[in-house]
Design a protein around this motif. Sequence first.
Motif, mmCIF file in Angstrom:
data_model
loop_
_atom_site.group_PDB
_atom_site.id
_atom_site.type_symbol
_atom_site.label_atom_id
_atom_site.label_comp_id
_atom_site.label_asym_id
_atom_site.label_seq_id
_atom_site.Cartn_x
_atom_site.Cartn_y
_atom_site.Cartn_z
ATOM 1 N N ALA A 17 3.728 -6.685 0.121
ATOM 2 C CA ALA A 17 2.548 -5.962 0.596
ATOM 3 C C ALA A 17 1.273 -6.582 0.047
ATOM 4 C CB ALA A 17 2.645 -4.491 0.192
ATOM 5 N N ARG A 18 0.254 -6.668 0.879
ATOM 6 C CA ARG A 18 -1.037 -7.236 0.497
ATOM 7 C C ARG A 18 -2.139 -6.210 0.727
ATOM 8 N NH1 ARG A 18 2.013 -9.944 -1.536
ATOM 9 N NH2 ARG A 18 2.461 -12.177 -1.285
ATOM 10 N N PRO A 19 -3.150 -6.190 -0.141
ATOM 11 C CA PRO A 19 -4.229 -5.210 0.023
ATOM 12 C C PRO A 19 -5.174 -5.596 1.153
ATOM 13 C CG PRO A 19 -4.681 -6.624 -1.857
ATOM 14 C CD PRO A 19 -3.321 -7.008 -1.365
ATOM 15 N N VAL A 20 -5.580 -4.596 1.938
ATOM 16 C CA VAL A 20 -6.545 -4.811 3.021
ATOM 17 C C VAL A 20 -7.491 -3.609 3.082
ATOM 18 C CG1 VAL A 20 -6.911 -5.134 5.497
ATOM 19 C CG2 VAL A 20 -4.908 -6.172 4.387
ATOM 20 N N GLN A 21 -8.778 -3.883 3.152
ATOM 21 C CA GLN A 21 -9.761 -2.842 3.452
ATOM 22 C C GLN A 21 -10.185 -3.026 4.898
ATOM 23 O OE1 GLN A 21 -13.276 -2.445 0.902
ATOM 24 N NE2 GLN A 21 -14.499 -1.994 2.732
ATOM 25 N N TRP A 22 -10.025 -1.991 5.727
ATOM 26 C CA TRP A 22 -10.318 -2.183 7.143
ATOM 27 C C TRP A 22 -11.660 -1.595 7.576
ATOM 28 C CZ3 TRP A 22 -6.404 0.891 5.239
ATOM 29 C CH2 TRP A 22 -6.448 2.259 5.514
ATOM 30 N N ARG A 23 -12.214 -0.649 6.845
ATOM 31 C CA ARG A 23 -13.552 -0.163 7.152
ATOM 32 C C ARG A 23 -14.009 0.738 6.019
ATOM 33 N NH1 ARG A 23 -14.045 5.152 9.262
ATOM 34 N NH2 ARG A 23 -12.028 6.170 9.615
ATOM 35 N N SER A 25 -21.756 0.208 1.305
ATOM 36 C CA SER A 25 -22.766 1.100 1.864
ATOM 37 C C SER A 25 -22.832 2.434 1.136
ATOM 38 C CB SER A 25 -22.472 1.348 3.345
ATOM 39 O OG SER A 25 -21.237 2.027 3.491
ATOM 40 N N GLY A 26 -22.044 2.564 0.056
ATOM 41 C CA GLY A 26 -22.017 3.824 -0.669
ATOM 42 C C GLY A 26 -21.012 4.822 -0.129
ATOM 43 N N HIS A 27 -20.183 4.369 0.822
ATOM 44 C CA HIS A 27 -19.167 5.244 1.389
ATOM 45 C C HIS A 27 -17.775 4.840 0.895
ATOM 46 C CE1 HIS A 27 -22.461 5.663 4.443
ATOM 47 N NE2 HIS A 27 -22.154 6.938 4.231
ATOM 48 N N LYS A 28 -16.840 5.749 1.117
ATOM 49 C CA LYS A 28 -15.465 5.517 0.663
ATOM 50 C C LYS A 28 -14.831 4.340 1.410
ATOM 51 C CE LYS A 28 -10.959 7.789 0.254
ATOM 52 N NZ LYS A 28 -10.191 9.026 0.524
ATOM 53 N N ARG A 29 -14.169 3.453 0.669
ATOM 54 C CA ARG A 29 -13.456 2.334 1.282
ATOM 55 C C ARG A 29 -12.127 2.817 1.858
ATOM 56 N NH1 ARG A 29 -12.036 -2.218 -2.363
ATOM 57 N NH2 ARG A 29 -11.425 -0.541 -3.771
ATOM 58 N N MET A 30 -11.835 2.423 3.102
ATOM 59 C CA MET A 30 -10.538 2.700 3.713
ATOM 60 C C MET A 30 -9.640 1.511 3.380
ATOM 61 S SD MET A 30 -11.471 5.554 4.928
ATOM 62 C CE MET A 30 -10.072 6.075 5.903
ATOM 63 N N TYR A 31 -8.700 1.744 2.487
ATOM 64 C CA TYR A 31 -7.996 0.649 1.838
ATOM 65 C C TYR A 31 -6.537 1.031 1.658
ATOM 66 C CZ TYR A 31 -6.428 -1.944 -2.342
ATOM 67 O OH TYR A 31 -5.721 -2.692 -3.243
ATOM 68 N N SER A 32 -5.636 0.065 1.849
ATOM 69 C CA SER A 32 -4.223 0.290 1.556
ATOM 70 C C SER A 32 -3.541 -1.074 1.425
ATOM 71 C CB SER A 32 -3.567 1.127 2.655
ATOM 72 O OG SER A 32 -2.267 1.533 2.276
ATOM 73 N N ARG A 33 -2.226 -1.058 1.344
ATOM 74 C CA ARG A 33 -1.439 -2.290 1.252
ATOM 75 C C ARG A 33 -0.530 -2.387 2.462
ATOM 76 N NH1 ARG A 33 -1.371 -4.577 -3.806
ATOM 77 N NH2 ARG A 33 0.735 -5.389 -3.513
ATOM 78 N N PHE A 34 -0.352 -3.628 2.964
ATOM 79 C CA PHE A 34 0.364 -3.834 4.219
ATOM 80 C C PHE A 34 1.319 -5.018 4.119
ATOM 81 C CE2 PHE A 34 -3.541 -1.686 5.151
ATOM 82 C CZ PHE A 34 -3.202 -0.753 6.125
ATOM 83 N N VAL A 35 2.416 -4.893 4.843
ATOM 84 C CA VAL A 35 3.391 -5.974 5.002
ATOM 85 C C VAL A 35 3.365 -6.411 6.462
ATOM 86 C CG1 VAL A 35 5.821 -6.637 4.867
ATOM 87 C CG2 VAL A 35 4.862 -5.033 3.186
ATOM 88 N N ALA A 36 3.301 -7.713 6.704
ATOM 89 C CA ALA A 36 3.363 -8.246 8.069
ATOM 90 C C ALA A 36 4.544 -9.216 8.148
ATOM 91 C CB ALA A 36 2.070 -8.947 8.446
ATOM 92 N N LEU A 37 5.456 -8.975 9.074
ATOM 93 C CA LEU A 37 6.643 -9.811 9.255
ATOM 94 C C LEU A 37 6.743 -10.261 10.702
ATOM 95 C CD1 LEU A 37 9.303 -7.589 7.426
ATOM 96 C CD2 LEU A 37 7.993 -9.488 6.444
#
Length: 421
Positions: A279-285, A295-307
């Motif tokens: 799994a790799r970390p990604v922030q998407w918005r 921008s002072g807002h909460k980061r939408m962030y998680s970890r993802f696996v791509a196969l």
Amino acid sequence: MLDGELAAVRCDLEDFAAEVFEPFARADQRRWGAVYLRGLLLDGGRKSVEPMAARLGEDGNRQALAHFVTSSPWDPAYVRARLAWRMQPVIRPTALIVDDTGFLKDGDASACVTRQYTGTAGKVTNCQAGVSLHLASDHASAAVNWRLFLPGSWDPASAKADPVKVGRRDKCAVPAEVGHVEKWQLALDMIDETRSWGIEVPMVVADGGYGDTAAFRLGLEDRGLNYVVGISTTTTAQPGDARPSAPACTGRGRRPAPAYPEPARTVKGLVIAAGKSAARPVQWREGSRPGSGRSGHKRMYSRFVALRIRPAGREIRKATDGTELPVRWLLAEWPAAEDEPVQFWLSDLPENTPLATLVRTAKLRWRIENDYREMKQALGLAHFEGRTWPGWHHHVTLVSAAHAFCTLQRLTRSPKETAPA
């Protein structure tokens, strides 16, 4: 909108209404279209005809509004096409999003009402179901097409036909040619219609209600459209590097056909086999709540696996030339705090697609939930009290127009959101 707020943009609203209602054949239709639109935008509780008429002052002709939305013979497809043309250059859509939403009903007299599952209530309940198509990008979205789902119980040609419901078709003005069609096929039909208007968006995003259906994915591929669609944990596939091989010939009978040496596995099993370390970390918005983002807002962030995987199943095998199943992307969200992956998507984007692009495209579906929330809570999407098929399609189209106008006003007030990236 409050009366004062609506008065401040009255000229903009009149120009917008003139543009989207231009296809109407008669001046009275254009007039009541603009009045209905204003009624949806005015602040207030229910957005059905009677309470809207009470808020509209001298334009509050309840009978005229009811006739316009329920009985007046105008084709909503022309208005939807106008909406799509108006919104495409503003939204600059990167994807078409398809989904469905429930319209809860107490009685059973409205067109296409039956007991069915809806995510709106999170259970099986008495409701209508509407399938919608939205133009979407990171900064904006708009519903530009709709279909009312006709259950098998309303279709006289269906094995599930209910004589009582079939008997209501004429009273509800359901066209004789309309039969039961699965929601994924309605989605493909809407995509075809929207493309016929000259709206070309090469990407489709949908949840597992559509992505789990191989015929839907194959339909998108046949149309030359890429997709990122949700799938369930039980979807089966071969690993991307798996190859079919022919068993040794015994010399008797036909030569054995090539086959994969191992049975297909569930996508959940394939991701777990890859391990949490994949799994790799990604922030998407960035969201709307305060947080640590730029921008002072909460980061939408998680970890993802791509196969890279090869989706299996009878429909896929039948549609595949040769013996090798096609290779696709499997994307899975596996948060650091979870022992197992929590969400899965399938995509036919090219092999060199970056992980961040896969994630951002999959997560773009949040826009449709935002659209539904705004249209239901502020604009009365589910408040239509008429019972007819044309009335339902008229009302949802007019609510989509009201939502599009609000989106245009928001983007006008925030010009940075419309600036080229």
